[in-house]
Design an enzyme around this catalytic site. Structure first.
Site, short mmCIF file in Angstrom:
data_model
loop_
_atom_site.label_atom_id
_atom_site.label_comp_id
_atom_site.label_asym_id
_atom_site.label_seq_id
_atom_site.Cartn_x
_atom_site.Cartn_y
_atom_site.Cartn_z
N LYS A 125 39.39 -15.76 9.23
CA LYS A 125 39.41 -17.04 8.67
C LYS A 125 39.24 -16.63 7.01
CE LYS A 125 36.85 -20.31 6.73
NZ LYS A 125 37.56 -20.59 5.70
N CYS B 190 31.38 -9.64 -6.34
CA CYS B 190 29.88 -9.50 -5.86
C CYS B 190 29.11 -8.43 -6.45
CB CYS B 190 30.14 -9.19 -4.37
SG CYS B 190 31.12 -8.08 -3.82
N GLU C 74 22.70 -15.32 -8.61
CA GLU C 74 23.88 -15.16 -8.81
C GLU C 74 24.70 -16.29 -9.40
OE1 GLU C 74 26.57 -14.85 -5.28
OE2 GLU C 74 27.15 -12.80 -6.02
#
Ligand code: NAD
Length: 510
Positions: A187, A297, A398
């Protein structure tokens, strides 16, 4: 590939289940938009639970009855090489698809992402050839036996990826799963699914994989992803995405004790030592912080500077940021494209406001670029905050955007403490002319990857993954392959008959 045009004349993509392209069982679709101008790019079938059930059933049958788990590693390697070759033939087209879909500058997709993805696939193929068998050392036990470890595929793997780095991410999830004989239900993010669809299209046309070995479901994470991750017929969940969703995945996987790997967020430090080569630092920090507008990331989002160098480095960074080209990702000259969505831009702007409220100073940026070209895209200026203290939210959370927090330190021990004072532990970089000193610092940083005088560069043969809430498990390299295998010890008795004695009797002294 089943592809039509939607009523609006957009390309339309279906789900890929059991070797065939299929619409959603209720006919539902969603639209994918170009983040650079807000225009619709394509429509996709939005999977229902029944569709996910069918995809998992196909993967289950391909694993439980199919030849794939028992196909020789050499044959699997050949197929992976053929897939890489077929994708390579579409290199520039794939780069364009990814750039348009995710707003990634074309320079990055053309010269990094596709090449890296292909290298990962080929690396998995080569490692798979020598993978399953590992002899164990002879022991001193009197019972004579031959012992080895045999690595076997885990089973049906649910693979869920985010929108950033989608092509690479698909390669580094499919590569090790297929190399080791697993079957997959994949997915992608509904924000940027098109490069993954192109991979599936290429594999379908090659027609080398048995039906059901790979399946593609599309749709929103909270619906399709969650149902997939929780499904009792799934043996492993390999998830890349936010730490918040990663926590949910762990909980969803718990009832069946599914195998789980989590590649999650980061708040990565770039630690400059006092003797660093400043030319290298300036280039490296811009690259670390603003590559793909900070939507990576492992992006360097905290810059730790010795107080003595602080003003010089900030001044030079600001000067260089002024010269960076923000704009259309399809232009090879563009340095920074848009953010992926309006929601992401709002999140980044919220953090910029928080930084100001917390008392940090905007050295450059902080707003939206002005002009007609930016009117409908999700653009944010590259932003540098100075006067940041470790306890501020912009130094801890983040942001996933082009926002760099600069912190000053007085001695190296303090810098290492700040770098490690995080819930995350994905990556870091250390900048110094003295490699011995840089290595000593690298060893004290609690993160899965530490670059010295570099940032971002992923090595397809090196493990990548996080400490702490950046996740667990590793991707890429031999470690990445191991995550897709169960370890079976096989003991072959070589004593044969024991003259009526039980095994433990053979251990008695004569
Ligand atoms: P996200 O967590 O919102 O979504 C990631 C994927 O999970 C998408 O496919 C999404 O549809 C799906 N999803 C969302 N909710 C779900 C749920 N409840 N159950 C199952 N699936 C669900 O992340 P994002 O915004 O797409 O990506 C950005 C995040 O990904 C950042 O935090 C970034 O640090 C992280 N990331 C990590 C790595 C790594 O290797 N460590 C690499 C790239 C991105």
């Amino acid at each position: 590939m089943r592809h039509e045009h939607s009523p609006e004349g957009l390309p339309h993509y279906d789900l890929y289940i059991d070797g065939d392209w299929q619409p959603a069982s209720n006919g539902q679709t969603f639209t994918v938009f170009d983040p650079a101008n807000g225009q619709p790019l394509a429509t996709c079938a939005s999977a229902t639970h029944a569709d996910v059930d069918r995809a998992i059933a196909a993967a289950r049958a391909a694993f439980d009855q199919g030849p794939w788990p028992h196909t020789s590693p050499a044959r699997r390697a050949e197929i992976l090489h053929a897939i890489a070759d077929a994708l390579e033939a579409r290199n520039f087209e794939l780069a364009e698809i990814e750039s348009r879909d995710a707003g990634v500058p074309l320079r990055k997709t053309t010269y990094n992402d596709i090449t890296l993805g292909l290298e990962i696939l080929r690396g998995c193929a080569e490692m798979a050839r020598k993978h399953p068998y590992e002899p164990l050392p002879w022991t001193d036990l009197p019972s004579v036996s031959w012992n080895f470890v045999w690595r076997e595929p885990i089973g049906v793997c649910a693979q869920i990826i985010p929108w950033n780095y989608a092509f690479c991410m698909a390669a580094w999830k499919l590569g090790p799963a297929l190399a080791t004989g697993n079957t997959v239900v994949f997915k992608p993010s509904s924000l940027a699914p098109l490069s993954t669809i192109a991979i599936f299209q290429t594999i379908h046309e090659l027609n080398l994989l048995p039906k059901g070995v790979i399946n593609l479901v599309l749709g929103p994470g909270g619906e399709v992803g969650e149902y997939l991750a929780a499904h009792p017929a799934v043996d492993k969940v390999a998830f890349t995405g936010s730490t918040e969703v990663g926590r949910k995945i762990m909980a969803l996987a718990a009832p069946q004790i599914k195998r789980v790997t989590l590649e999650l967020g980061g708040k990565n430090a770039m630690l400059v030592l006092p003797d660093a080569d400043l030319d290298l630092v300036i280039d490296g920090v811009l690259w670390g912080a603003f590559y793909h507008s900070g939507q990576l990331c492992e992006a360097g989002s905290r810059l730790l500077l010795p107080r003595s160098l602080h003003d010089t480095v900030v001044e030079r960074l600001v000067e260089r940021v002024r010269g960076m080209k923000i704009g259309d990702p399809m232009d090879l000259e563009t340095d920074l494209g848009p953010l992926i969505s309006e929601r992401q831009r709002e999140k980044v702007e919220r953090y910029i406001a928080i930084g100001r409220e917390e008392g940090a100073t905007v050295a450059i940026g902080g707003g939206r670029p002005l002009g007609e070209a930016f009117a409908n895209g999700h653009y944010v200026e590259p932003t540098i905050f100075t006067g940041v203290r470790p306890e501020m939210r912009i130094a801890r959370e983040e942001i996933f955007g082009p926002v760099l927090a600069v912190l000053a330190y007085d001695e190296i021990g303090e810098a290492i403490r700040i770098a490690n004072d995080s819930i995350y532990g994905l990556a870091a970089s250390v900048w110094s002319r003295d490699l011995q000193q840089a290595l000593a610092v690298a060893q004290r940083i609690r993160a899965g990857t530490v670059w010295i005088n570099e940032h971002h560069v992923l090595n397809p043969r090196a493990p990548f993954g996080g400490y702490r809430q950046s996740g667990f498990g590793r991707e890429m390299g031999q470690y990445g392959l191991d995550e897709y295998t169960e370890v079976k010890h096989i003991h072959v008795d070589l004593m044969q008959r024991r003259q009526g004695r039980l095994w433990w009797d053979t251990l008695l002294p004569e």
